[in-house]
Write a protein that holds these residues in place. Structure first.
Motif, short mmCIF file in Angstrom:
data_model
loop_
_atom_site.label_atom_id
_atom_site.label_comp_id
_atom_site.label_asym_id
_atom_site.label_seq_id
_atom_site.Cartn_x
_atom_site.Cartn_y
_atom_site.Cartn_z
N VAL A 24 99.72 -9.25 61.68
CA VAL A 24 100.06 -7.94 61.10
C VAL A 24 99.16 -6.85 61.69
O VAL A 24 99.63 -5.76 62.06
CB VAL A 24 99.93 -7.98 59.57
CG1 VAL A 24 100.11 -6.57 58.98
CG2 VAL A 24 100.96 -8.93 58.96
N ILE A 25 97.87 -7.15 61.78
CA ILE A 25 96.93 -6.14 62.31
C ILE A 25 97.27 -5.78 63.75
O ILE A 25 97.31 -4.60 64.12
CB ILE A 25 95.49 -6.68 62.22
CG1 ILE A 25 95.05 -6.76 60.76
CG2 ILE A 25 94.52 -5.79 63.00
CD1 ILE A 25 93.75 -7.52 60.56
N LEU A 26 97.54 -6.80 64.56
CA LEU A 26 97.85 -6.52 65.97
C LEU A 26 99.18 -5.77 66.12
O LEU A 26 99.29 -4.86 66.94
CB LEU A 26 97.91 -7.84 66.76
CG LEU A 26 96.57 -8.56 66.92
CD1 LEU A 26 96.76 -9.88 67.65
CD2 LEU A 26 95.58 -7.68 67.67
N ALA A 191 108.99 -4.96 62.96
CA ALA A 191 108.34 -6.26 63.04
C ALA A 191 107.15 -6.34 62.09
O ALA A 191 106.92 -7.37 61.43
CB ALA A 191 107.89 -6.52 64.48
N ALA A 192 106.39 -5.25 61.99
CA ALA A 192 105.24 -5.24 61.08
C ALA A 192 105.69 -5.39 59.63
O ALA A 192 105.06 -6.12 58.85
CB ALA A 192 104.46 -3.93 61.27
N ASN A 198 106.60 -11.51 55.01
CA ASN A 198 106.39 -12.95 55.13
C ASN A 198 105.00 -13.34 54.65
O ASN A 198 104.81 -14.39 54.00
CB ASN A 198 106.58 -13.36 56.59
CG ASN A 198 106.89 -14.83 56.72
OD1 ASN A 198 107.52 -15.42 55.85
ND2 ASN A 198 106.43 -15.44 57.79
N THR A 199 104.01 -12.51 54.95
CA THR A 199 102.64 -12.79 54.50
C THR A 199 102.55 -12.80 52.98
O THR A 199 101.92 -13.69 52.38
CB THR A 199 101.67 -11.74 55.08
OG1 THR A 199 101.78 -11.73 56.50
CG2 THR A 199 100.24 -12.03 54.69
N THR A 289 102.10 -0.86 54.94
CA THR A 289 101.69 -2.15 54.36
C THR A 289 101.65 -2.12 52.83
O THR A 289 102.11 -3.05 52.18
CB THR A 289 100.30 -2.55 54.89
OG1 THR A 289 99.37 -1.51 54.59
CG2 THR A 289 100.32 -2.79 56.37
N VAL A 290 101.12 -1.04 52.27
CA VAL A 290 100.95 -1.00 50.81
C VAL A 290 102.29 -0.83 50.10
O VAL A 290 102.54 -1.51 49.09
CB VAL A 290 99.98 0.15 50.42
CG1 VAL A 290 99.91 0.29 48.90
CG2 VAL A 290 98.60 -0.11 50.99
#
Length: 303
Positions: A24-26, A191-192, A198-199, A289-290
């Motif tokens: 996710v970070i990348l 994709a992110a 998924n995470t 993300t949040v």
């Protein structure tokens, strides 16, 4: 609320799904960097258009006191300038015009080549050397011959400059890079989002027993979801920091060290534009993300 438990769960969650968080970070790093580059390319195109005129503008340069043009007999008078603007107003190809003063033209030159060359007794140019200009806005970028013929040769007019054929390839290249960056970033943002979803699903599955017990003892949804939200925030912050560094490297090596040295006639973007790109990336990263985490935890935490 026991913060010690929340941070303990945060640490365990980051370690348990380290590979997913790294992915996710990348992905965020690359997508946010491309978004930031898109913003910088957009600001660069705007800056170039502000200096040279847009695709809808031509420049009518007015005479100066020491003009080398034989058609000029001295500094353009107010009456001559008014006559030129009247012709422009009456021409159907012109949508409007803006006057650029000597001072504004001088500031543009100083900004482009550096103020130190235009100060002191040995200044290359002074304000009085700069011409006033009328920037004519066209109704149609392909229809300009009429307005050019109408103002060319009028008293007080030194010349008509159509810079569009010179700047069009440059601005076109910048816009192409802009859209390539935006399109690639859009795919990577998608994709992110999928990786984040998924995470969260994997993390919720791994903690399903703990979540069930917490539900039974009456823990609130916010208390249960807080470690997930903090994990999302941590990955966003790391992605934003990496993207900020990549954009700083682009500004230093791409703009300052290469662009400004080799293409000095282009008005380049500066640190204030970099700050705008960083601000957009800093807001977008946590949102990517949040917000999905807030939505998906409501689904996956129903144990």
């Amino acid at each position: 609320m026991q913060l010690r438990y929340v941070f303990s769960e945060l640490g365990q969650g980051l370690r348990r799904n380290a590979s997913m968080h790294l992915a996710v970070i990348l992905t965020l790093f690359v997508s946010l960097t491309l978004v930031g580059l898109g913003v910088l390319f957009h600001l660069q195109a705007d800056r170039a258009a502000a200096h040279w005129g847009s695709q809808l503008q031509i420049q009518v340069a007015l005479c100066t006191a020491e003009d080398s043009n034989p058609a000029c007999t001295g500094e353009v008078t107010e009456a001559q300038r008014d006559a030129v603007t009247t012709v422009i107003d009456d021409n159907p190809e012109a949508a409007g015009w803006d006057l650029e003063t000597k001072e504004e033209a001088f500031e543009k030159v100083k900004e482009l080549y550096g103020a130190e060359k235009f100060e002191g007794e040995n200044a290359v140019l002074t304000v009085d050397d700069m011409p006033q200009s009328l920037w004519v806005e066209l109704e149609d970028p392909e229809e300009f011959q009429g307005i050019v013929s109408a103002v060319r040769g009028l008293d007080g007019v030194a010349g008509v400059r159509d810079m569009r054929r010179y700047i069009e390839p440059i601005i076109g290249s910048i816009n192409m890079l802009l859209w390539v960056s935006v399109a690639t970033a859009a795919f990577l943002v998608l994709a992110a989002l999928l990786l984040v979803a998924n995470t969260i699903r994997l993390a919720a599955f791994a903690r399903r027993k703990e979540i069930g017990i917490m539900r039974l003892v009456g823990a609130s949804t916010l208390y249960i979801a807080l470690p997930f939200l903090l994990e999302a925030l941590v990955t966003a912050v790391l992605g934003v920091l990496l993207a900020t560094g990549a954009l700083a490297a682009f500004m230093y090596f791409g703009i300052e060290k290469r662009g400004q040295d080799t293409l000095q006639f282009i008005p380049w973007i500066g640190m204030e534009h970099y700050a705008v790109a960083v601000a957009i990336v800093a807001v977008l990263g946590p949102l990517l993300t949040v917000l999905p985490t807030l939505v998906l935890t409501r689904k996956y935490l129903k144990v």
